[in-house]
Design a protein around this motif. Structure first.
Motif, mmCIF file in Angstrom:
data_model
loop_
_atom_site.group_PDB
_atom_site.id
_atom_site.type_symbol
_atom_site.label_atom_id
_atom_site.label_comp_id
_atom_site.label_asym_id
_atom_site.label_seq_id
_atom_site.Cartn_x
_atom_site.Cartn_y
_atom_site.Cartn_z
ATOM 1 N N ARG A 195 0.834 -1.203 0.000
ATOM 2 C CA ARG A 195 0.000 0.000 0.000
ATOM 3 C C ARG A 195 0.870 1.256 0.000
ATOM 4 N N GLU A 196 1.943 1.216 0.790
ATOM 5 C CA GLU A 196 2.850 2.363 0.844
ATOM 6 C C GLU A 196 3.496 2.613 -0.520
ATOM 7 N N LYS A 197 3.889 1.508 -1.189
ATOM 8 C CA LYS A 197 4.476 1.638 -2.526
ATOM 9 C C LYS A 197 3.474 2.208 -3.512
ATOM 10 N N ALA A 198 2.207 1.735 -3.417
ATOM 11 C CA ALA A 198 1.160 2.234 -4.311
ATOM 12 C C ALA A 198 0.918 3.714 -4.079
ATOM 13 N N ASP A 199 0.933 4.136 -2.822
ATOM 14 C CA ASP A 199 0.740 5.554 -2.500
ATOM 15 C C ASP A 199 1.883 6.391 -3.077
ATOM 16 N N LEU A 259 3.698 5.643 -5.764
ATOM 17 C CA LEU A 259 3.527 5.719 -7.216
ATOM 18 C C LEU A 259 2.426 6.707 -7.593
ATOM 19 N N LEU A 260 1.317 6.688 -6.808
ATOM 20 C CA LEU A 260 0.223 7.613 -7.081
ATOM 21 C C LEU A 260 0.668 9.061 -6.881
ATOM 22 N N ALA A 261 1.464 9.280 -5.839
ATOM 23 C CA ALA A 261 1.968 10.630 -5.581
ATOM 24 C C ALA A 261 2.883 11.091 -6.710
ATOM 25 N N GLU A 262 3.714 10.171 -7.231
ATOM 26 C CA GLU A 262 4.595 10.518 -8.346
ATOM 27 C C GLU A 262 3.789 10.863 -9.596
ATOM 28 N N GLU A 263 2.727 10.059 -9.862
ATOM 29 C CA GLU A 263 1.888 10.325 -11.026
ATOM 30 C C GLU A 263 1.217 11.692 -10.920
ATOM 31 N N ARG A 264 0.729 12.015 -9.720
ATOM 32 C CA ARG A 264 0.083 13.319 -9.523
ATOM 33 C C ARG A 264 1.084 14.457 -9.689
ATOM 34 N N ALA A 265 2.297 14.223 -9.221
ATOM 35 C CA ALA A 265 3.315 15.259 -9.351
ATOM 36 C C ALA A 265 3.652 15.498 -10.829
ATOM 37 N N VAL A 266 3.777 14.400 -11.600
ATOM 38 C CA VAL A 266 4.052 14.517 -13.027
ATOM 39 C C VAL A 266 2.912 15.232 -13.739
ATOM 40 N N GLY A 267 1.665 14.834 -13.373
ATOM 41 C CA GLY A 267 0.507 15.481 -14.003
ATOM 42 C C GLY A 267 0.433 16.953 -13.678
#
Length: 289
Positions: A268-272, A274-282
């Motif tokens: 779950r921590e890893k998924a969070d 990755l999601l944070a990285e995707e949001r940062a890129v977006g």
């Protein structure tokens, strides 16, 4: 608490005993290896009367267990001369070192089984019998009781990942006298019973009261007592083996559940992340646009 032990059961037949004993030992041997691989430590304490067969019960198990991950510590008797000469005794100090020191020094790693043939409760009883039993069993509120050290020690073991199993091997005074005399009269086993131990039954009543109250006050949820009939070897062996099997199975199940939980939390921590990285890129792309 000791009155719960019943001495009037019919003897178990050898064939019935052997079938159950072999089955339990087969499980115990496998569980020991699994516990070793998973880093699960087991502390097995045997307390009880002189001549109750504590050492023999341990020997019956040791014959089958893996000696590389099994240890045995035999508790020593209190030395009255050393106790008498210690200058701090009048102030309630029992020795140069904490009463628990020899026991934690003998403790095996968290992937092994450590048997204690007489442990910290025997040490407590001996100190009580030597140093005013009534006062030490009912201390003043500001005084630290022996049981406080016992509680802390066992709680620390459990908190540190060990499983604590406590057996008390009980027997009647009559049976104790007969067994000690039989061992003393046999040249092969005489070394096991000194003259002092042969006369130890004279303090049976006083020790019974102390043991009974100590057992009640130290029957902790995280380390409960298992009472055994020392006059019934076969049922006692089966109870010991089944208790150890159950303790290891539950410990391994908890370890597996903890590992699954840790893996789930890590995923779950890893998924969070990755999601944070995707949001940062977006967000960066949107800002650039």
């Amino acid at each position: 608490m000791l009155e719960k032990v019943k001495f009037n059961k019919k003897p178990m037949k050898k064939a019935e005993y052997k079938e159950q004993w072999d089955e339990l030992l087969a499980k115990l041997v496998v569980l020991q290896q699994q516990a070793h691989n998973e880093g699960v430590g087991l502390v097995v304490l045997f307390e009880g009367w002189n001549g109750a067969g504590k050492g023999s019960r341990i020997s019956d198990l040791m014959y089958h267990l893996d000696a590389r991950s099994t240890g045995v510590y035999v508790g020593l008797d209190l030395d009255p001369d050393t106790e008498r000469e210690f200058v701090g005794r009048e102030c309630g100090v029992t020795g140069f070192y904490p009463i628990m020191q020899p026991f934690w020094k003998a403790l095996g790693e968290r992937n092994s089984i450590t048997f204690y043939d007489r442990g910290w409760y025997t040490a407590v009883i001996q100190h009580m019998l030597y140093n005013a039993p009534a006062k030490l069993l009912l201390p003043k509120k500001e005084e630290r009781h022996y049981l406080d050290s016992v509680h802390d020690f066992e709680q620390q073991l459990v908190s540190d990942g060990y499983v604590v199993v406590k057996f008390f091997v009980h027997m009647t005074k009559k049976a104790q006298v007969e067994r000690l005399q039989r061992l003393h009269d046999d040249p092969v086993t005489r070394w096991r019973v000194t003259e002092k131990k042969l006369e130890s039954h004279h303090g049976y009543e006083t020790a019974y009261e102390l043991y009974d109250r100590l057992l009640e006050r130290s029957d902790y949820d995280f380390a409960p007592w298992v009472l055994l009939n020392g006059e019934d070897k076969r049922r006692t062996n089966l109870t010991i083996a089944s208790t150890l099997v159950d303790a290891l199975e539950r410990a391994l199940a908890r370890k597996e559940a903890d590992d699954v939980l840790k893996a789930s939390l890590a995923a779950r921590e890893k998924a969070d992340e990755l999601l944070a990285e995707e949001r940062a890129v977006g967000a960066a792309a949107a800002a650039e646009a």
